[in-house]
Design a protein around this motif. Structure first.
Motif, PDB file in Angstrom:
ATOM      1  N   VAL A   2      26.070  25.957  47.806  1.00 38.44           N
ATOM      2  CA  VAL A   2      27.266  25.345  48.368  1.00 38.44           C
ATOM      3  C   VAL A   2      27.239  25.599  49.870  1.00 38.44           C
ATOM      4  O   VAL A   2      27.053  26.742  50.300  1.00 38.44           O
ATOM      5  CB  VAL A   2      28.550  25.928  47.757  1.00 38.44           C
ATOM      6  CG1 VAL A   2      29.783  25.347  48.450  1.00 38.44           C
ATOM      7  CG2 VAL A   2      28.610  25.642  46.262  1.00 38.44           C
ATOM      8  N   GLN A   3      27.406  24.571  50.637  1.00 38.63           N
ATOM      9  CA  GLN A   3      27.478  24.711  52.087  1.00 38.63           C
ATOM     10  C   GLN A   3      28.942  24.577  52.507  1.00 38.63           C
ATOM     11  O   GLN A   3      29.640  23.669  52.053  1.00 38.63           O
ATOM     12  CB  GLN A   3      26.635  23.652  52.800  1.00 38.63           C
ATOM     13  CG  GLN A   3      25.144  23.798  52.597  1.00 38.63           C
ATOM     14  CD  GLN A   3      24.679  23.296  51.238  1.00 38.63           C
ATOM     15  OE1 GLN A   3      25.108  22.240  50.789  1.00 38.63           O
ATOM     16  NE2 GLN A   3      23.795  24.048  50.602  1.00 38.63           N
ATOM     17  N   ALA A  23      35.165  22.405  54.827  1.00 38.78           N
ATOM     18  CA  ALA A  23      34.556  21.317  54.080  1.00 38.78           C
ATOM     19  C   ALA A  23      33.359  21.845  53.307  1.00 38.78           C
ATOM     20  O   ALA A  23      32.491  22.524  53.872  1.00 38.78           O
ATOM     21  CB  ALA A  23      34.121  20.217  55.036  1.00 38.78           C
ATOM     22  N   SER A  25      30.060  21.172  50.593  1.00 41.06           N
ATOM     23  CA  SER A  25      29.090  20.206  50.084  1.00 41.06           C
ATOM     24  C   SER A  25      28.109  20.944  49.198  1.00 41.06           C
ATOM     25  O   SER A  25      27.994  22.170  49.244  1.00 41.06           O
ATOM     26  CB  SER A  25      28.356  19.508  51.228  1.00 41.06           C
ATOM     27  OG  SER A  25      27.649  20.433  52.023  1.00 41.06           O
ATOM     28  N   GLY A  26      27.421  20.193  48.366  1.00 38.84           N
ATOM     29  CA  GLY A  26      26.460  20.811  47.470  1.00 38.84           C
ATOM     30  C   GLY A  26      26.941  20.695  46.037  1.00 38.84           C
ATOM     31  O   GLY A  26      27.111  19.603  45.531  1.00 38.84           O
ATOM     32  N   THR A  28      29.504  21.134  42.665  1.00 40.11           N
ATOM     33  CA  THR A  28      30.822  20.586  42.399  1.00 40.11           C
ATOM     34  C   THR A  28      31.902  21.526  42.915  1.00 40.11           C
ATOM     35  O   THR A  28      32.079  22.634  42.422  1.00 40.11           O
ATOM     36  CB  THR A  28      31.018  20.341  40.901  1.00 40.11           C
ATOM     37  OG1 THR A  28      29.969  19.508  40.427  1.00 40.11           O
ATOM     38  CG2 THR A  28      32.354  19.691  40.643  1.00 40.11           C
ATOM     39  N   PHE A  29      32.629  21.043  43.909  1.00 37.36           N
ATOM     40  CA  PHE A  29      33.632  21.865  44.594  1.00 37.36           C
ATOM     41  C   PHE A  29      34.685  22.383  43.634  1.00 37.36           C
ATOM     42  O   PHE A  29      35.116  23.536  43.729  1.00 37.36           O
ATOM     43  CB  PHE A  29      34.269  21.007  45.690  1.00 37.36           C
ATOM     44  CG  PHE A  29      35.348  21.698  46.467  1.00 37.36           C
ATOM     45  CD1 PHE A  29      36.672  21.296  46.368  1.00 37.36           C
ATOM     46  CD2 PHE A  29      35.042  22.748  47.326  1.00 37.36           C
ATOM     47  CE1 PHE A  29      37.663  21.913  47.094  1.00 37.36           C
ATOM     48  CE2 PHE A  29      36.028  23.377  48.066  1.00 37.36           C
ATOM     49  CZ  PHE A  29      37.337  22.958  47.949  1.00 37.36           C
ATOM     50  N   LYS A  76      38.556  15.641  48.301  1.00 33.62           N
ATOM     51  CA  LYS A  76      37.941  15.686  49.619  1.00 33.62           C
ATOM     52  C   LYS A  76      37.013  16.879  49.796  1.00 33.62           C
ATOM     53  O   LYS A  76      36.465  17.086  50.884  1.00 33.62           O
ATOM     54  CB  LYS A  76      39.028  15.717  50.700  1.00 33.62           C
ATOM     55  CG  LYS A  76      39.867  14.456  50.758  1.00 33.62           C
ATOM     56  CD  LYS A  76      40.881  14.517  51.891  1.00 33.62           C
ATOM     57  CE  LYS A  76      41.686  13.220  51.971  1.00 33.62           C
ATOM     58  NZ  LYS A  76      42.704  13.257  53.055  1.00 33.62           N
ATOM     59  N   ASN A  77      36.870  17.687  48.755  1.00 31.27           N
ATOM     60  CA  ASN A  77      36.007  18.878  48.827  1.00 31.27           C
ATOM     61  C   ASN A  77      36.382  19.770  50.002  1.00 31.27           C
ATOM     62  O   ASN A  77      35.505  20.280  50.729  1.00 31.27           O
ATOM     63  CB  ASN A  77      34.532  18.478  48.945  1.00 31.27           C
ATOM     64  CG  ASN A  77      34.003  17.858  47.671  1.00 31.27           C
ATOM     65  OD1 ASN A  77      34.678  17.848  46.645  1.00 31.27           O
ATOM     66  ND2 ASN A  77      32.804  17.324  47.732  1.00 31.27           N
ATOM     67  N   THR A  78      37.658  19.981  50.174  1.00 28.55           N
ATOM     68  CA  THR A  78      38.142  20.710  51.337  1.00 28.55           C
ATOM     69  C   THR A  78      39.233  21.698  50.937  1.00 28.55           C
ATOM     70  O   THR A  78      40.083  21.386  50.099  1.00 28.55           O
ATOM     71  CB  THR A  78      38.683  19.745  52.406  1.00 28.55           C
ATOM     72  OG1 THR A  78      37.649  18.828  52.780  1.00 28.55           O
ATOM     73  CG2 THR A  78      39.141  20.501  53.646  1.00 28.55           C
TER      74      THR A  78
END
Length: 124
Positions: A2-3, A23, A25-26, A28-29, A76-78
């Motif tokens: 996960v980044q 934020a 990425s990578g 599943t948040f 939004k993966n945030t």
């Protein structure tokens, strides 16, 4: 993997507000609980706030309760940290972290991934 990338830090006067964003990425948040920590030079990285993967549970350090609010948008993966009524002692580098599993957690060692941090400076 996960980044995590934090943003939103800066210089603000005491009593002001900032909103930090992280934020992801990578992987599943929504499979990860998220947390915010902060660190000043020469000290350990301290817990600030945490949120479960659904957003249904949150925890806060006593020093920020009633002033900070953590939230997340899984679409939004945030993850966010709204910081109000800021004090000079809130000055630190703020780090976002992700931990596998559903439960919100306070312990630094229970997180698997970390961002690079964003500086928050509160002037008196």
């Amino acid at each position: 993997q996960v980044q995590l990338v934090e943003s939103g830090g800066g210089l603000v006067q005491a009593g002001g507000s900032l909103r930090l964003s992280c934020a992801a990425s990578g992987r599943t948040f929504s499979n990860y609980a998220m947390g915010w920590f902060r660190q000043v030079p020469g000290k350990e990285r301290d817990f600030v706030a945490a949120i479960s993967w659904s957003g249904g549970s949150t925890y806060y350090a006593d020093s920020v309760k009633g002033r900070f609010a953590i939230s997340r948008d899984n679409d939004k993966n945030t993850v966010y940290l709204q910081m109000n009524s800021l004090k000079p002692e809130d000055t630190a580098v703020y780090y976002c972290a992700a931990g596998a599993g559903s439960a919100a957690r306070m312990f630094r060692g229970s997180y698997d991934y970390w961002g690079q941090g964003t500086q928050v400076t509160v002037s008196s």
